[in-house]
Motif scaffolding. Structure first.
Motif, mmCIF file in Angstrom:
data_model
loop_
_atom_site.group_PDB
_atom_site.id
_atom_site.type_symbol
_atom_site.label_atom_id
_atom_site.label_comp_id
_atom_site.label_asym_id
_atom_site.label_seq_id
_atom_site.Cartn_x
_atom_site.Cartn_y
_atom_site.Cartn_z
ATOM 1 N N SER A 290 -6.140 5.007 -9.672
ATOM 2 C CA SER A 290 -5.779 5.372 -8.302
ATOM 3 C C SER A 290 -5.526 6.872 -8.142
ATOM 4 O O SER A 290 -5.246 7.333 -7.031
ATOM 5 C CB SER A 290 -4.526 4.606 -7.867
ATOM 6 O OG SER A 290 -3.404 4.995 -8.637
ATOM 7 N N LYS B 184 0.595 3.921 -7.097
ATOM 8 C CA LYS B 184 0.368 4.808 -8.235
ATOM 9 C C LYS B 184 0.330 4.064 -9.562
ATOM 10 O O LYS B 184 -0.206 4.577 -10.554
ATOM 11 C CB LYS B 184 1.424 5.906 -8.283
ATOM 12 C CG LYS B 184 2.846 5.423 -8.518
ATOM 13 C CD LYS B 184 3.808 6.600 -8.533
ATOM 14 C CE LYS B 184 5.245 6.147 -8.793
ATOM 15 N NZ LYS B 184 6.177 7.299 -8.810
ATOM 16 N N ASN C 135 -5.784 13.204 -0.164
ATOM 17 C CA ASN C 135 -7.140 13.493 -0.623
ATOM 18 C C ASN C 135 -7.488 14.929 -0.254
ATOM 19 O O ASN C 135 -7.677 15.247 0.926
ATOM 20 C CB ASN C 135 -8.131 12.513 0.016
ATOM 21 C CG ASN C 135 -9.559 12.742 -0.449
ATOM 22 O OD1 ASN C 135 -9.823 13.526 -1.365
ATOM 23 N ND2 ASN C 135 -10.503 12.046 0.169
ATOM 24 N N GLU D 182 -1.591 8.103 0.894
ATOM 25 C CA GLU D 182 -2.548 8.748 -0.014
ATOM 26 C C GLU D 182 -2.812 10.182 0.408
ATOM 27 O O GLU D 182 -2.720 10.535 1.585
ATOM 28 C CB GLU D 182 -3.854 7.963 -0.088
ATOM 29 C CG GLU D 182 -4.624 7.870 1.210
ATOM 30 C CD GLU D 182 -5.936 7.083 1.064
ATOM 31 O OE1 GLU D 182 -6.837 7.529 0.330
ATOM 32 O OE2 GLU D 182 -6.034 6.020 1.707
ATOM 33 N N THR E 23 0.853 -1.186 0.000
ATOM 34 C CA THR E 23 0.000 0.000 0.000
ATOM 35 C C THR E 23 0.892 1.241 0.000
ATOM 36 O O THR E 23 2.097 1.164 0.234
ATOM 37 C CB THR E 23 -0.926 0.042 1.229
ATOM 38 O OG1 THR E 23 -0.131 0.071 2.426
ATOM 39 C CG2 THR E 23 -1.849 -1.170 1.250
ATOM 40 N N TRP F 157 -7.193 13.395 -5.563
ATOM 41 C CA TRP F 157 -7.034 12.184 -4.751
ATOM 42 C C TRP F 157 -5.939 11.328 -5.358
ATOM 43 O O TRP F 157 -6.133 10.706 -6.400
ATOM 44 C CB TRP F 157 -8.347 11.421 -4.687
ATOM 45 C CG TRP F 157 -8.458 10.476 -3.520
ATOM 46 C CD1 TRP F 157 -7.451 9.923 -2.790
ATOM 47 C CD2 TRP F 157 -9.672 9.982 -2.939
ATOM 48 N NE1 TRP F 157 -7.942 9.114 -1.807
ATOM 49 C CE2 TRP F 157 -9.299 9.139 -1.868
ATOM 50 C CE3 TRP F 157 -11.020 10.171 -3.231
ATOM 51 C CZ2 TRP F 157 -10.245 8.480 -1.098
ATOM 52 C CZ3 TRP F 157 -11.956 9.508 -2.451
ATOM 53 C CH2 TRP F 157 -11.572 8.675 -1.394
ATOM 54 N N ARG F 158 -4.791 11.303 -4.694
ATOM 55 C CA ARG F 158 -3.627 10.560 -5.181
ATOM 56 C C ARG F 158 -3.467 9.282 -4.362
ATOM 57 O O ARG F 158 -3.558 9.290 -3.147
ATOM 58 C CB ARG F 158 -2.371 11.419 -5.068
ATOM 59 C CG ARG F 158 -1.130 10.824 -5.703
ATOM 60 C CD ARG F 158 0.039 11.791 -5.619
ATOM 61 N NE ARG F 158 1.209 11.275 -6.306
ATOM 62 C CZ ARG F 158 1.439 11.435 -7.599
ATOM 63 N NH1 ARG F 158 0.591 12.117 -8.352
ATOM 64 N NH2 ARG F 158 2.528 10.928 -8.166
ATOM 65 N N ASN F 159 -3.218 8.151 -5.077
ATOM 66 C CA ASN F 159 -3.105 6.835 -4.430
ATOM 67 C C ASN F 159 -4.376 6.524 -3.638
ATOM 68 O O ASN F 159 -4.339 6.182 -2.446
ATOM 69 C CB ASN F 159 -1.874 6.760 -3.532
ATOM 70 C CG ASN F 159 -0.584 6.985 -4.300
ATOM 71 O OD1 ASN F 159 -0.479 6.650 -5.473
ATOM 72 N ND2 ASN F 159 0.394 7.569 -3.644
ATOM 73 N N LYS F 160 -5.510 6.629 -4.304
ATOM 74 C CA LYS F 160 -6.819 6.468 -3.683
ATOM 75 C C LYS F 160 -6.919 5.147 -2.933
ATOM 76 O O LYS F 160 -6.567 4.094 -3.444
ATOM 77 C CB LYS F 160 -7.904 6.563 -4.759
ATOM 78 C CG LYS F 160 -9.323 6.567 -4.221
ATOM 79 C CD LYS F 160 -10.323 6.853 -5.340
ATOM 80 C CE LYS F 160 -11.743 6.920 -4.787
ATOM 81 N NZ LYS F 160 -12.738 7.254 -5.843
ATOM 82 N N GLY G 219 -5.097 4.069 -0.712
ATOM 83 C CA GLY G 219 -3.798 3.476 -0.437
ATOM 84 C C GLY G 219 -3.255 2.616 -1.551
ATOM 85 O O GLY G 219 -2.232 1.938 -1.375
#
Length: 267
Positions: free
Chosen positions: A254, A249, A212, A210, A207, A241-244, A246
């Motif tokens: 995501s 990438k 948001n 993230e 994971t 929202w980056r690495n949604k 967890g």
């Protein structure tokens, strides 16, 4: 874990029933966008989201409740999702009768609460449960800015696994704000969550941390329709929202950058 559940429940619900609310605000709202994203789905998704939100303050703290009903288009299998958030903040200054102010901070609280969701998509089928606990620092600004540092106890039981899976306990930095823009009828509101990686996922994969960000510039149209202040508002929102959830990438879907149209009605 049972002790943590009991402690969180006590903080979250014990204060809310202590006395009648000194103030409260309840609203229904809708937001719409065409650039939502879901992990493992490479498509831009159109969603309409209807929410019910309630916030209130009483002698020793505040309560916040929000439930979103999310409706996706065919690119997300016309899925429907319910996502619920509850937070209770116990104001330590009000409890002790002593000022907790220092520097730019006007007060300090302890926040407890939970998130829960369910989604009926044919793929993952999320059934998230999460407990939240930690300190909140209330900044001395017009409107409000609250900065929280919380521990998260998160679990899920998606369709593909037979029993609920618990992730590693992990921290979150949360900033929530509502800032009026003078007497213009505008206000800038939103939140930023930075959530650390939560160990291995339920399928054994890694994971990631993230980010948001959800922000809206609101305009109060109430004076133009002979309604009370802040009864009806419209807004332009944006979510980054980056690495949604967890996800790494490298996972399609995501990363979301989503403009939104918003409206809400307060009663």
């Amino acid at each position: 874990m049972k002790a943590m559940v009991a402690l969180t429940a006590g903080l979250a619900f014990g204060g809310g029933a202590a006395s009648a609310a000194d103030w409260s605000d309840t609203s229904v709202g809708v937001r719409y966008g065409t650039k939502f994203a879901e992990p493992y789905n490479p498509n831009d998704i159109e969603k309409t989201i209807v929410n019910l939100t309630h916030s209130s303050g009483y002698k020793y703290g505040t309560n916040f409740f929000n439930v979103d009903f999310l409706m996706s288009d065919s690119k997300d299998s016309n899925a429907q999702e319910i996502y619920l958030v509850y937070r209770h903040t116990l104001d330590l200054g009000k409890v002790t009768g002593r000022s907790m102010a220092f520097g730019p901070v006007r007060g300090v609280g302890v926040t407890a609460g939970f998130d829960a969701n369910t989604k009926n998509d044919p793929g993952y089928g999320s059934r998230k449960r999460m407990l939240v606990l930690g300190p909140t620092f209330m900044m001395d600004v017009p409107g409000f800015v609250n900065v929280g540092v919380y521990a998260l106890w998160e679990s899920n039981r998606p369709r593909a696994i037979s029993e609920r899976y618990s992730y590693d306990v992990h921290p979150m930095l949360n900033v929530a704000w509502g800032i009026p823009v003078g007497g213009t009828g505008l206000s800038f509101e939103g939140y930023l969550n930075w959530i650390a990686a939560k160990g291995r996922n339920e399928f054994g994969g890694g994971t990631s941390a993230e980010t948001n960000l959800d922000a809206t510039l609101w305009y109060d149209v109430s004076p133009h329709i002979s309604a009370g202040p802040k009864t009806f508002r419209v807004g332009l929102g944006y979510q980054y929202w980056r690495n949604k959830f967890g996800n790494l990438k490298s996972v399609p879907g995501s990363f979301a950058k989503t403009p939104m149209l918003r409206a809400d009605f307060h009663f």
